[in-house]
Design an enzyme around this catalytic site. Sequence first.
Site, PDB file in Angstrom:
ATOM      1  N   ARG A 223       0.843  -1.186   0.000  1.00  0.00           N
ATOM      2  CA  ARG A 223       0.000   0.000   0.000  1.00  0.00           C
ATOM      3  C   ARG A 223       0.884   1.243   0.000  1.00  0.00           C
ATOM      4  O   ARG A 223       2.014   1.222   0.506  1.00  0.00           O
ATOM      5  CB  ARG A 223      -0.912   0.027   1.234  1.00  0.00           C
ATOM      6  CG  ARG A 223      -2.050  -0.988   1.181  1.00  0.00           C
ATOM      7  CD  ARG A 223      -3.088  -0.617   0.139  1.00  0.00           C
ATOM      8  NE  ARG A 223      -4.272  -1.482   0.178  1.00  0.00           N
ATOM      9  CZ  ARG A 223      -4.436  -2.567  -0.561  1.00  0.00           C
ATOM     10  NH1 ARG A 223      -3.472  -2.951  -1.388  1.00  0.00           N
ATOM     11  NH2 ARG A 223      -5.553  -3.286  -0.482  1.00  0.00           N
ATOM     12  N   HIS A 271      -1.770   0.991  -9.557  1.00  0.00           N
ATOM     13  CA  HIS A 271      -2.418   0.008  -8.675  1.00  0.00           C
ATOM     14  C   HIS A 271      -3.116  -1.080  -9.501  1.00  0.00           C
ATOM     15  O   HIS A 271      -4.319  -1.329  -9.345  1.00  0.00           O
ATOM     16  CB  HIS A 271      -3.415   0.701  -7.750  1.00  0.00           C
ATOM     17  CG  HIS A 271      -3.680  -0.089  -6.494  1.00  0.00           C
ATOM     18  ND1 HIS A 271      -3.967   0.509  -5.286  1.00  0.00           N
ATOM     19  CD2 HIS A 271      -3.709  -1.422  -6.251  1.00  0.00           C
ATOM     20  CE1 HIS A 271      -4.168  -0.423  -4.367  1.00  0.00           C
ATOM     21  NE2 HIS A 271      -4.011  -1.615  -4.931  1.00  0.00           N
TER      22      HIS A 271
END
Length: 308
Positions: A223, A271
Amino acid sequence: MSILYRSDEARGQAWASYFADHAPDLEFRVWPDTGNLADVEYLIAWQAPADFIASLPGLKVLFSSGAGIDHVDLSAVPAHIPLVRMVEPGIIDGMVEYVSLAVLALHRDWFDYAAANAAHIWKPLEVPPASSRRIGVMGMGVLGQAVLGRLGTYGFQLRGWNRSLREMAGVESFAGADQLQPFLAGCDVLVCLLPLTPATCGILNQKTFAALPPGAALINVGRGPHLVEADLLEALDSGHLSRAILDVTDPEPLPAAHPFWAHSRVFVTPHVASMTQPETAAPILLENLRRHQRGEPLLDVVDRSRGY
């Protein structure tokens, strides 16, 4: 009884088709077509705002539509409602593909050849054997173990670090804060696959980078908040780190003026390392839902004390 899917609408239609064919007894709704929220017993969601959770008085289980659950405000989900992570072959396969691609691109100097190609320079570089390259993975959960398993087929030296010790054939394992520095000291490429928790937020920082060997590279597929951006830029500009491949950033999307875009040693993807695939995820989620209906324990329930 009804199920509400609150995530990507286009993917939601694929989910709805699967449930229509394989579970016609269940009413499957796709956001924003919610129907009567009081009827919703199962929620499949990426984002679940507190006020929305509060509007579902009959909710029994919250299924995350992704492998991570850091996007969910746990304090907004009543303690009696299980939160279930998405663990399915599509997510695993996608992550294995992405990390393998990233590691091999670093190992075989693909970015240097791309720069040489743009400059019309023919300059062969020495090709070291994979056995001379040490790859370290932070996070030895389902994804981390799958990545290590695939990387092992290339002959890399492998090491893994986890909160608690996890043994794996062909992998030198480390665990806990006391063993983090020794783990990092033997990583030519560091892959972050940790869950995001208060304990791991900012773990990719100056101290971590300093513990890596000179010339090491970073791949972050965990993340964005795992990374202290200023510390990475400093480590790259000083030459201590050679390159960084980042699939996750903070914030997302990454602003157009962010220095990562223009840095010659940083490669960013939006992502996309791994995504839930409806064709493989829907059958697994449906079976888990049926387990709940039969009064059997759910699989992949989040431990709230750990945050994953």
